[in-house]
Motif scaffolding. Structure first.
Motif, PDB file in Angstrom:
ATOM      1  N   THR A 164       0.829  -1.200   0.000  1.00  0.00           N
ATOM      2  CA  THR A 164       0.000   0.000   0.000  1.00  0.00           C
ATOM      3  C   THR A 164       0.866   1.254   0.000  1.00  0.00           C
ATOM      4  O   THR A 164       0.597   2.210  -0.726  1.00  0.00           O
ATOM      5  CB  THR A 164      -0.944   0.006   1.209  1.00  0.00           C
ATOM      6  OG1 THR A 164      -1.734  -1.176   1.174  1.00  0.00           O
ATOM      7  CG2 THR A 164      -1.861   1.215   1.195  1.00  0.00           C
ATOM      8  N   LEU A 165       1.919   1.252   0.813  1.00  0.00           N
ATOM      9  CA  LEU A 165       2.818   2.405   0.854  1.00  0.00           C
ATOM     10  C   LEU A 165       3.510   2.623  -0.484  1.00  0.00           C
ATOM     11  O   LEU A 165       3.625   3.760  -0.965  1.00  0.00           O
ATOM     12  CB  LEU A 165       3.857   2.227   1.960  1.00  0.00           C
ATOM     13  CG  LEU A 165       3.335   2.353   3.387  1.00  0.00           C
ATOM     14  CD1 LEU A 165       4.407   1.938   4.381  1.00  0.00           C
ATOM     15  CD2 LEU A 165       2.871   3.771   3.657  1.00  0.00           C
ATOM     16  N   LEU A 166       3.974   1.559  -1.105  1.00  0.00           N
ATOM     17  CA  LEU A 166       4.642   1.675  -2.402  1.00  0.00           C
ATOM     18  C   LEU A 166       3.674   2.180  -3.470  1.00  0.00           C
ATOM     19  O   LEU A 166       4.022   3.042  -4.275  1.00  0.00           O
ATOM     20  CB  LEU A 166       5.247   0.333  -2.811  1.00  0.00           C
ATOM     21  CG  LEU A 166       6.428  -0.153  -1.965  1.00  0.00           C
ATOM     22  CD1 LEU A 166       6.799  -1.586  -2.331  1.00  0.00           C
ATOM     23  CD2 LEU A 166       7.615   0.780  -2.116  1.00  0.00           C
ATOM     24  N   LEU A 167       2.454   1.655  -3.451  1.00  0.00           N
ATOM     25  CA  LEU A 167       1.447   2.101  -4.408  1.00  0.00           C
ATOM     26  C   LEU A 167       1.105   3.577  -4.189  1.00  0.00           C
ATOM     27  O   LEU A 167       0.942   4.345  -5.145  1.00  0.00           O
ATOM     28  CB  LEU A 167       0.195   1.232  -4.291  1.00  0.00           C
ATOM     29  CG  LEU A 167      -0.929   1.505  -5.277  1.00  0.00           C
ATOM     30  CD1 LEU A 167      -0.437   1.404  -6.709  1.00  0.00           C
ATOM     31  CD2 LEU A 167      -2.061   0.520  -5.048  1.00  0.00           C
ATOM     32  N   GLY A 168       1.036   3.985  -2.933  1.00  0.00           N
ATOM     33  CA  GLY A 168       0.785   5.389  -2.620  1.00  0.00           C
ATOM     34  C   GLY A 168       1.882   6.296  -3.141  1.00  0.00           C
ATOM     35  O   GLY A 168       1.622   7.421  -3.594  1.00  0.00           O
TER      36      GLY A 168
END
Length: 179
Positions: free
Chosen positions: A84-88
């Motif tokens: 999720t952090l990487l996608l954000g």
């Protein structure tokens, strides 16, 4: 924009490996396909380089297609917080390129986009691809990432700011869905 002048909308489906894009034009109530595809990053490259690739790719899209508005899908927390952090971060790279290009950015959840395009907020990717193909009278089926980006642009064209303003009051978000 007057009632008869075209409105060009760039849809972005952010991803760290593959960021889908789709460009449509709206004239009155009619939608026309302009372009779609993917910005791909080198999976072996360091994160900053990959984010730079996304940013530069979106800047190229702005220069080539000159959109009036853009749509970026909102990312929700999923099972893996690191993903999720990487996608954000990928989403942030795309948004900063759009804002630097002086493009108005609208944001919608996947549920809102699917509801607007398919009529079912829980539609699967093949249903989204099928409806995008039909709504834009495409000769072939776009890739899943490009179809998601085109769906975002279509949802924005149909709903405009009203769709983005859907009230979520009284709902909670669980697994990326409104409940």
């Amino acid at each position: 924009m007057t009632a008869s002048s075209p409105l060009r909308i760039l849809g972005i489906d952010p991803g760290l490996r593959v960021t889908g894009f789709g460009v449509i034009e709206k004239v009155g109530h009619r939608l026309a396909y302009v372009a779609s595809g993917c910005i791909k990053t080198d999976a072996e490259a360091a994160l900053p380089k990959r984010l730079g690739t996304i940013h530069a790719g979106v800047q190229e899209l702005i220069a080539q297609y000159r959109p009036d508005q853009a749509v970026v899908e909102i990312v929700f927390v999923n099972v893996n917080p690191q993903s999720t952090l990487l996608l954000g971060q990928a989403r942030g790279a795309a948004i900063t390129a759009l804002v630097a290009g002086n493009i108005d950015v609208a944001e919608y959840t996947a549920l809102q986009i699917k509801q607007a395009v398919v009529g079912n907020g829980h539609a699967d990717k093949t249903q989204v691809q099928h409806m995008v193909r039909r709504l834009l009278a495409l000769p072939g089926t776009p890739s899943p990432d490009a179809a998601d980006a085109l769906a975002g642009a279509i949802a924005h064209a149909h709903g405009g700011q009203g769709l983005g303003a859907l009230s979520t009051k009284g709902y909670r978000i669980r697994n990326g869905r409104l409940q």
